[in-house]
Design a protein around this motif. Structure first.
Motif, short mmCIF file in Angstrom:
data_model
loop_
_atom_site.label_atom_id
_atom_site.label_comp_id
_atom_site.label_asym_id
_atom_site.label_seq_id
_atom_site.Cartn_x
_atom_site.Cartn_y
_atom_site.Cartn_z
N PHE A 202 0.81 -1.21 0.00
CA PHE A 202 0.00 0.00 0.00
C PHE A 202 0.85 1.26 0.00
O PHE A 202 1.92 1.31 0.63
N THR A 203 0.34 2.30 -0.67
CA THR A 203 0.91 3.63 -0.48
C THR A 203 0.42 4.15 0.88
O THR A 203 -0.51 3.59 1.48
N ALA A 204 1.03 5.21 1.35
CA ALA A 204 0.64 5.78 2.64
C ALA A 204 -0.83 6.21 2.62
O ALA A 204 -1.55 6.06 3.61
N LYS A 205 -1.30 6.72 1.48
CA LYS A 205 -2.69 7.19 1.38
C LYS A 205 -3.67 6.02 1.47
O LYS A 205 -4.68 6.10 2.19
N ILE A 206 -3.39 4.96 0.74
CA ILE A 206 -4.27 3.79 0.80
C ILE A 206 -4.24 3.17 2.19
O ILE A 206 -5.28 2.80 2.76
N ALA A 207 -3.04 3.06 2.77
CA ALA A 207 -2.92 2.48 4.12
C ALA A 207 -3.70 3.31 5.13
O ALA A 207 -4.33 2.76 6.04
N SER A 208 -3.68 4.63 4.98
CA SER A 208 -4.40 5.50 5.90
C SER A 208 -5.89 5.21 5.89
O SER A 208 -6.55 5.21 6.94
N PHE A 209 -6.43 4.93 4.70
CA PHE A 209 -7.86 4.60 4.59
C PHE A 209 -8.18 3.35 5.40
O PHE A 209 -9.16 3.32 6.17
N TYR A 210 -7.36 2.31 5.23
CA TYR A 210 -7.60 1.06 5.95
C TYR A 210 -7.39 1.23 7.45
O TYR A 210 -8.17 0.70 8.26
N GLU A 211 -6.36 1.96 7.84
CA GLU A 211 -6.12 2.16 9.26
C GLU A 211 -7.25 2.91 9.94
O GLU A 211 -7.66 2.58 11.06
N GLU A 212 -7.81 3.91 9.25
CA GLU A 212 -8.94 4.65 9.83
C GLU A 212 -10.16 3.75 9.97
O GLU A 212 -10.90 3.84 10.97
N PHE A 213 -10.36 2.88 9.01
CA PHE A 213 -11.49 1.95 9.12
C PHE A 213 -11.30 1.01 10.30
O PHE A 213 -12.23 0.77 11.08
N TYR A 214 -10.08 0.50 10.45
CA TYR A 214 -9.80 -0.39 11.58
C TYR A 214 -9.96 0.35 12.90
O TYR A 214 -10.48 -0.21 13.88
N ARG A 215 -9.50 1.60 12.96
CA ARG A 215 -9.66 2.38 14.19
C ARG A 215 -11.13 2.56 14.54
O ARG A 215 -11.52 2.55 15.71
N SER A 216 -11.96 2.71 13.51
CA SER A 216 -13.40 2.87 13.76
C SER A 216 -14.00 1.61 14.38
O SER A 216 -15.08 1.67 14.98
N LYS A 217 -13.30 0.49 14.24
CA LYS A 217 -13.74 -0.76 14.84
C LYS A 217 -13.06 -1.03 16.19
O LYS A 217 -13.27 -2.09 16.79
N GLY A 218 -12.21 -0.08 16.61
CA GLY A 218 -11.59 -0.20 17.92
C GLY A 218 -10.14 -0.66 17.92
O GLY A 218 -9.53 -0.81 18.99
N VAL A 219 -9.55 -0.89 16.75
CA VAL A 219 -8.17 -1.36 16.67
C VAL A 219 -7.21 -0.19 16.94
O VAL A 219 -7.39 0.91 16.41
N LYS A 220 -6.20 -0.44 17.76
CA LYS A 220 -5.16 0.55 18.03
C LYS A 220 -3.89 0.18 17.26
O LYS A 220 -3.59 -1.01 17.10
N PHE A 221 -3.15 1.19 16.83
CA PHE A 221 -1.91 0.95 16.08
C PHE A 221 -0.72 1.52 16.84
O PHE A 221 -0.76 2.66 17.31
N VAL A 222 0.34 0.73 16.93
CA VAL A 222 1.62 1.19 17.44
C VAL A 222 2.61 0.95 16.31
O VAL A 222 3.06 -0.18 16.10
N LYS A 223 2.94 2.02 15.59
CA LYS A 223 3.73 1.89 14.37
C LYS A 223 5.18 2.32 14.60
O LYS A 223 5.50 2.98 15.58
N GLY A 224 6.06 1.93 13.68
CA GLY A 224 7.46 2.27 13.82
C GLY A 224 8.09 1.66 15.04
O GLY A 224 9.01 2.22 15.65
N THR A 225 7.61 0.49 15.44
CA THR A 225 7.97 -0.11 16.72
C THR A 225 8.21 -1.61 16.56
O THR A 225 7.53 -2.26 15.78
N VAL A 226 9.15 -2.15 17.32
CA VAL A 226 9.40 -3.59 17.29
C VAL A 226 9.28 -4.16 18.70
O VAL A 226 9.49 -3.47 19.69
N LEU A 227 8.93 -5.42 18.75
CA LEU A 227 8.80 -6.14 20.02
C LEU A 227 10.18 -6.44 20.61
O LEU A 227 11.09 -6.81 19.88
N THR A 228 10.31 -6.28 21.93
CA THR A 228 11.59 -6.62 22.57
C THR A 228 11.45 -7.73 23.60
O THR A 228 12.38 -8.48 23.82
#
Length: 245
Positions: A202-228
Motif C-alpha cells: 500500500f501507499t501511505a494514502k491507501i494504508a491510511s484509509f484502511y487504518e482509519e477503518f480499523y480504528r473505527s472498529k476499535g483497533v489501536k496501532f503502534v507503528k514504527g515499533t518492534v517487540l523486545t
C-alpha cells in the motif's frame, strides 16, 4: 521395505495440490505419484486460515477449502487422490534425502525412492527467538501458518472471553487476524515496525484509509515499533508486551 514411485512431491501445501491436479490432467498412471506431507490432512488453500476459519459464525472448515477451490477447479479431497491413484503419505516428516540414490528417509525409518522429486515444502512462520525474544511456546502466544496453528488460535480466541490481543505484524495475515479478533469481541492493538500497514503493497494514502477503518472498529496501532520482550504470569500467559522504537 520401502515404497517406490516415479514422482514424489515433498510437501503437502497448495503447490502439491495444484501439481497433483495437473498430473492427473496430463494422464499420470495410478501408483506413479506420491505426496509426502508433515501435516495430517490433504493439501488445502492456506489463505482460508486467516479468513473464514477464524470467524465465530459459520467458520470455514475442511473439506470446504481443499485444493483447488482457489481456481474454481474440483475439490481435491482424500477420496479424489485415492480415485486417481495418488498416494498421500500424511503426518510424515522426511529427515534426509539422498539425491544421488534418489531416496528419502522418513522420521519413522522408511525409505521412499523416486525417479523425479518435486520439492514444494514452502515457507514457515518466523519464531520469536529468531529476533532475540523468548516466548514462542507460551500458552497465549500464537502463530498462523498451518491448520494446527489455526486451531490453536481459534481455541485461544474462544477461551479468552473477550480481553486484549496484540497482533505483531502489519501485513496481510496481521490485518486479517486483527479483523477476526475484533469480530470475536477482543480488543486489538497492532504493533509493526513500518510507518503504515501493508507497507510492501500500500501507499501511505491507501494504508491510511484502511487504518482509519480499523480504528473505527476499535483497533489501536503502534507503528514504527518492534517487540523486545514479553512478561508472563504464573500460568505462563503473556502480560505486558514491551516495545521500543
Amino acid at each position: 521395505m520401502g515404497r517406490a514411485f516415479v514422482y514424489v512431491i515433498l510437501g503437502g501445501g497448495v503447490a502439491a495440490g495444484y501439481a497433483a491436479h495437473e498430473f492427473v490432467k496430463r494422464g499420470v498412471s495410478h501408483g506413479e505419484l506420491c505426496i509426502i506431507s508433515e501435516e495430517p490432512v490433504a493439501p488445502y488453500e492456506r489463505p482460508a486460515l486467516s479468513k473464514g476459519y477464524l470467524l465465530p459464525e459459520d467458520p470455514a472448515r475442511l473439506p470446504a477449502f481443499h485444493c483447488c477451490v482457489g481456481s474454481n477447479e474440483e475439490r481435491l479431497t482424500p477420496k479424489w487422490y485415492k480415485e486417481n491413484g495418488i498416494e498421500l503419505v500424511l503426518g510424515t516428516r522426511v529427515k534426509s534425502a539422498d539425491v544421488r540414490r534418489k531416496t528419502l528417509l522418513t522420521a519413522t525409518g522408511e525409505t521412499i525412492t523416486y525417479k523425479i522429486l518435486i520439492v514444494a515444502t514452502g515457507a514457515r512462520a518466523l519464531k520469536l527467538e529468531e529476533f532475540g525474544v523468548s516466548g514462542s511456546d507460551a500458552e497465549s502466544v500464537c502463530y498462523l501458518r498451518d491448520l494446527a496453528d489455526a486451531n490453536r488460535l481459534v481455541n485461544v480466541m474462544q477461551s479468552s472471553g473477550g480481553g486484549n490481543a496484540v497482533v505483531i505484524g502489519g501485513g496481510y495475515i496481521g490485518m486479517e487476524c486483527a479483523a477476526s479478533l475484533v469480530i470475536g469481541k477482543i480488543n486489538v492493538t497492532m504493533v509493526f515496525p513500518e510507518a503504515h500497514c501493508m507497507a510492501r503493497l500500500f501507499t501511505a494514502k491507501i494504508a491510511s484509509f484502511y487504518e482509519e477503518f480499523y480504528r473505527s472498529k476499535g483497533v489501536k496501532f503502534v507503528k514504527g515499533t518492534v517487540l523486545t520482550s514479553f512478561d508472563f504470569d504464573s500460568n505462563d500467559k503473556v502480560k505486558p508486551v514491551a516495545c521500543f522504537t
